[in-house]
Design an enzyme around this catalytic site. Structure first.
Site, PDB file in Angstrom:
ATOM      1  N   GLN A  15       0.492   3.675   2.258  1.00  0.00           N
ATOM      2  CA  GLN A  15      -0.243   3.215   3.428  1.00  0.00           C
ATOM      3  C   GLN A  15       0.606   2.208   4.196  1.00  0.00           C
ATOM      4  OE1 GLN A  15      -4.190   2.488   2.164  1.00  0.00           O
ATOM      5  NE2 GLN A  15      -4.930   1.773   4.127  1.00  0.00           N
ATOM      6  N   SER A  95       2.874   2.760  -4.092  1.00  0.00           N
ATOM      7  CA  SER A  95       1.419   2.586  -4.052  1.00  0.00           C
ATOM      8  C   SER A  95       0.737   3.945  -3.901  1.00  0.00           C
ATOM      9  CB  SER A  95       1.043   1.621  -2.915  1.00  0.00           C
ATOM     10  OG  SER A  95      -0.328   1.326  -2.945  1.00  0.00           O
ATOM     11  N   LEU A  96       0.049   4.170  -2.789  1.00  0.00           N
ATOM     12  CA  LEU A  96      -0.606   5.449  -2.536  1.00  0.00           C
ATOM     13  C   LEU A  96       0.362   6.624  -2.685  1.00  0.00           C
ATOM     14  CD1 LEU A  96      -2.976   7.175  -1.348  1.00  0.00           C
ATOM     15  CD2 LEU A  96      -1.981   6.687   0.905  1.00  0.00           C
ATOM     16  N   ARG A 120     -10.685   6.821  -3.704  1.00  0.00           N
ATOM     17  CA  ARG A 120      -9.957   5.570  -3.939  1.00  0.00           C
ATOM     18  C   ARG A 120     -10.041   4.657  -2.713  1.00  0.00           C
ATOM     19  NH1 ARG A 120      -4.413   3.922  -2.988  1.00  0.00           N
ATOM     20  NH2 ARG A 120      -3.499   2.678  -4.683  1.00  0.00           N
ATOM     21  N   HIS A 204      -3.877  -4.215  -4.491  1.00  0.00           N
ATOM     22  CA  HIS A 204      -3.068  -4.578  -5.672  1.00  0.00           C
ATOM     23  C   HIS A 204      -3.269  -6.015  -6.166  1.00  0.00           C
ATOM     24  CE1 HIS A 204      -1.161  -0.719  -5.314  1.00  0.00           C
ATOM     25  NE2 HIS A 204      -0.837  -0.980  -4.074  1.00  0.00           N
ATOM     26  N   GLN A 253      -2.673   0.500 -11.444  1.00  0.00           N
ATOM     27  CA  GLN A 253      -1.954   0.388 -10.177  1.00  0.00           C
ATOM     28  C   GLN A 253      -2.805  -0.241  -9.079  1.00  0.00           C
ATOM     29  OE1 GLN A 253      -2.007   2.963  -7.132  1.00  0.00           O
ATOM     30  NE2 GLN A 253       0.127   3.607  -7.148  1.00  0.00           N
TER      31      GLN A 253
END
Length: 314
Positions: A15, A95-96, A120, A204, A253
């Site tokens: 993202q 991340s994503l 999510r 996060h 994560q």
């Protein structure tokens, strides 16, 4: 999957790399782009391609951004797979982007991934009300300094270092007031730059723990296979082949830092000499160049660059 190149890694952006109209050049020349988006749209019952191109406010909503970025990375991978026989031995996602890597490594069905990242994104959005969380990039301080600043600025709230993106570039996240206190402290400590990041959720950090617990429940119904390409996870800089271990890594994560510097350093230490960013933009190329110096770094931005990269790696 045969004929994997041991010195090649594909990395997938997360993202923040989205922009209206991204992938339009590729879409003109490669039907796989629109086909991938149509498949994702059918899963969610809304037109993601229309949102991407015509509705910037909706594009910025986490529950839309996440499936759109997943579709974008998977679509670029499909075009690459058509144009080139070269396959990486390694994958990672920021991340994503880790979810995109799971799809492209053969560990997760695309349709399942679309529903998963939409969920999510929704869980993340619900965990912290709009306007109560924040994120910011801190440039020019070492990691430990930023960690210490966050510990002092937190008081009775949450703020922590959440993305170790590159040498001297750390992203912090938490309650907006605590983030602002940390920004002021970072400036006082000599940070070259502090940049608030326009996001709707503070990713996060511990504020995402409730979302992580709900995500873990959802993950119980998702099927994962062993990846056909070795995939390094953000949370523990490790690869996993069992479904339970992958699910545990994805849960962690959500509320643990993205250890990107360690991820790229690990891959470079495994003799990876070429890093290809697979998805829209070139954010990761900029980060990776400062981590794996001396390696080759490319982004698959359009047909011409994709053909050039394919030619160099063949």
């Amino acid at each position: 999957m045969n004929n994997l190149s041991p010195n090649l890694a594909f990395v997938f952006p997360g993202q923040g790399s989205q922009s209206p109209g991204m992938l339009n050049e590729l879409a003109v020349h490669h039907p796989e782009i629109k086909q991938t988006f149509d498949l994702a749209s059918a899963v969610l019952g809304k037109d993601l391609w229309d949102i991407l191109n015509n509705k910037p406010d909706e594009l910025a909503q986490t529950s839309n951004t996440q499936p759109i970025m997943l579709a974008a990375g998977a679509a670029v991978w499909r075009v690459w797979s058509k144009l080139s026989a070269v396959r990486p031995a390694w994958m990672a996602g920021h991340s994503l982007g880790e979810y995109t890597a799971l799809v492209c490594s053969g560990a997760l069905a695309f349709e399942d991934a679309v529903a998963l990242v939409a969920t999510r994104g929704q869980l993340m959005q619900e965990a912290v009300p709009q306007g109560e969380g924040g994120m910011a990039a801190i440039i020019g301080l070492d990691d430990q300094e930023v960690i210490n600043i966050c510990a002092e600025a937190a008081l009775d709230e949450v703020v922590s270092a959440v993305n170790f993106n590159s040498v001297g570039q750390v992203v912090i996240a938490g309650n907006i007031a605590a983030v602002n206190r940390a920004i002021q402290a970072a400036k006082a400590a000599g940070a070259k730059l502090t940049v608030p990041i326009p996001v709707s959720v503070p990713s996060h950090c511990l504020l995402m723990k409730p979302a992580a617990e709900k995500l873990a429940s959802y993950l119980e119904g998702v099927i994962f296979s062993a990846p056909e390409i070795t995939l390094i996870h953000n949370a523990d800089i490790a690869s996993h082949s069992s479904s339970d271990a992958i699910k545990a890594a994805l849960k962690e994560q959500l509320y643990r830092p993205v250890r990107w510097v360690e991820t790229i350093s690990y891959l470079h230490n495994q003799q990876v000499a070429h890093f290809v960013e697979c998805g829209p933009g070139k954010v990761l190329v900029g980060l990776n160049k400062r981590i794996a110096k001396g390696a080759g770094h490319w982004a698959l931005l359009d047909t011409e660059t994709m053909m050039n990269v394919a030619g160099q790696l063949a």
